[in-house]
Design a protein around this motif. Structure first.
Motif: not given
Length: 424
Positions: A384-396
């Motif tokens: 449900g979160d809105n994200v923007s370009t280059r926003q961090n979403i996690g760790i590999v």
């Protein structure tokens, strides 16, 4: 007229030089980026070779390094081609300036000889008084004045041309030195490439000795990938089903409102036609936001940022073959550093955060397009979160000690080749 031609030529030379400089800078930046990727690949390769077991991750790291080295040599060749063009151009400029300087000096020498013959005031006066009439005498006075001014200008042109010539000779010498350095660099890189190819041959030769365990590793990776792909397709189908149900609910609500309005106005209830079956694409583009995001995503094809800030593609889209093993990839695999951040490649909405075999999968919706990020060891977004370009979403997460990220782009559920969408 001559002056105009000279100025036009100088302007064209400046424009050509600036264009070359820009191209050279781009090639230098590309070469430096490739070198960073080669070093990262070597670091990852060192991690995988610490173990005795031969793995797909190790083979992919070697293949990626060979490809990056070949690309770097190709970039050096492009630099040399540009430099050869610049050397040819500057050699022509030097010859033209030398010819121009010689002509100017001859013209100036002729003026000096004329001035010597008419150096005293008496000679000048005799030249003026020898005129047929007053009009001609006036013209001769003006001629003598303009002659002096023109001689000064010629001297200034000679000095300027000599300065330009010296500058061009300096640039030409610098270009020749740069070319010599590039030749040495190319020889050095070819030596490294040959060494790496030998290393690759040795590793691939080990496949016959470790065939059983290597096939087990391939089989395990295939099963993992199939489970991930099933989870991705199921998540997308759920999203389509939700969008379809929402559209149907909205249509029923519109019909209910229309019927209630007709009843309050003592009019016959409106006849409802059989509902039109919408395609999945129409469903996902039904809202204005969904349509805008789809169009914006399409317009950024080839310009999307990579999902990792640094790294390289170790497994490409489609079917690939390693020895006798065939592997299908519905996206690409990035090898990067351990603990690297994963970032969204475009504005969108997180529609799914799930786990498969202990690793996170994040699904981001962009209208009718979906980007998929998998093999994450931790996430920083929720459904449900809105994200923007280059926003961090996690760790590999890691595979065999190497940071690896799986990345897919899908139009509805159809896989797209991410390499045609991501900017180099």
């Amino acid at each position: 007229m001559k002056l105009k031609k000279l100025l036009l030529s100088l302007l064209l030379l400046v424009l050509c030089s600036s264009g070359f400089a820009q191209s050279s800078k781009e090639l230098t930046r590309k070469k430096e980026a490739l070198q960073r990727e080669i070093e990262l690949a070597q670091k990852n390769l060192n991690r995988t070779t610490n173990g005795k077991k031969l793995t797909l991750t190790q083979i992919n790291a070697i293949k990626a390094q060979v490809r990056l080295m070949q690309e770097k040599i190709s970039t050096i060749n492009s630099e040399m081609k540009n430099l050869d063009n610049q050397i040819t151009e500057n050699t022509g400029k030097v010859h033209n300036l030398q010819t121009r300087l010689s002509d100017l000096k001859k013209e100036y020498a002729a003026m000096i000889r004329f001035a010597q013959r008419n150096k005293n005031s008496y000679d000048k006066m005799m030249f003026i008084f020898a005129a047929k009439d007053f009009n001609q005498a006036y013209k001769r006075i003006k001629y003598l004045q303009q002659f002096g001014q023109y001689r000064k200008k010629q001297a200034s042109y000679i000095q300027g041309t000599e300065k330009d010539l010296n500058n061009k000779i300096v640039v030409l010498d610098k270009d020749l030195k740069n070319k010599n350095n590039l030749l040495k660099e190319r020889v050095n890189e070819k030596g490294k490439l040959d060494k790496k190819k030998n290393e690759q041959a040795v590793v691939l030769n080990q496949l016959s000795k470790q065939e059983k365990q290597y096939k087990q590793d391939i089989s395990r990776k295939k099963q993992q990938q199939q489970a991930i792909d099933r989870a991705i397709r199921a998540a997308i189908q759920r999203e389509i089903a939700i969008a379809r149900k929402k559209a149907e609910d909205e249509e029923r609500e519109r019909e209910r409102i229309a019927a209630a309005k007709a009843k309050s106005e003592n009019k016959p209830a409106p006849v409802t036609s059989s509902p039109k079956t919408q395609t999945n694409s129409e469903i996902l583009r039904a809202t204005s936001d969904g349509n805008k995001l789809s169009v914006a995503f399409e317009n950024n094809r080839g310009n999307l940022p990579a999902p990792v800030a640094s790294g390289y593609i170790s497994s490409h889209f489609g079917r690939s073959k390693v020895d006798q093993a065939t592997i299908d990839n519905e996206g690409v695999t990035y090898q990067t550093s351990d603990g690297a951040g994963v970032r969204a490649v475009f504005n969108g909405k997180v529609t799914s955060v799930s786990t498969v075999q202990g690793r996170y999968i994040v699904l981001v919706k962009h209208g009718e397009y979906f980007t998929v990020y998998y093999n994450l060891k931790s996430v920083s977004v929720s459904k449900g979160d809105n994200v923007s370009t280059r926003q961090n979403i996690g760790i590999v997460g890691t595979n065999d000690g190497v940071g690896e990220l799986g990345f897919q782009i899908r139009r509805i559920s159809i896989p797209q080749n991410p390499e045609s969408w991501i900017a180099r």
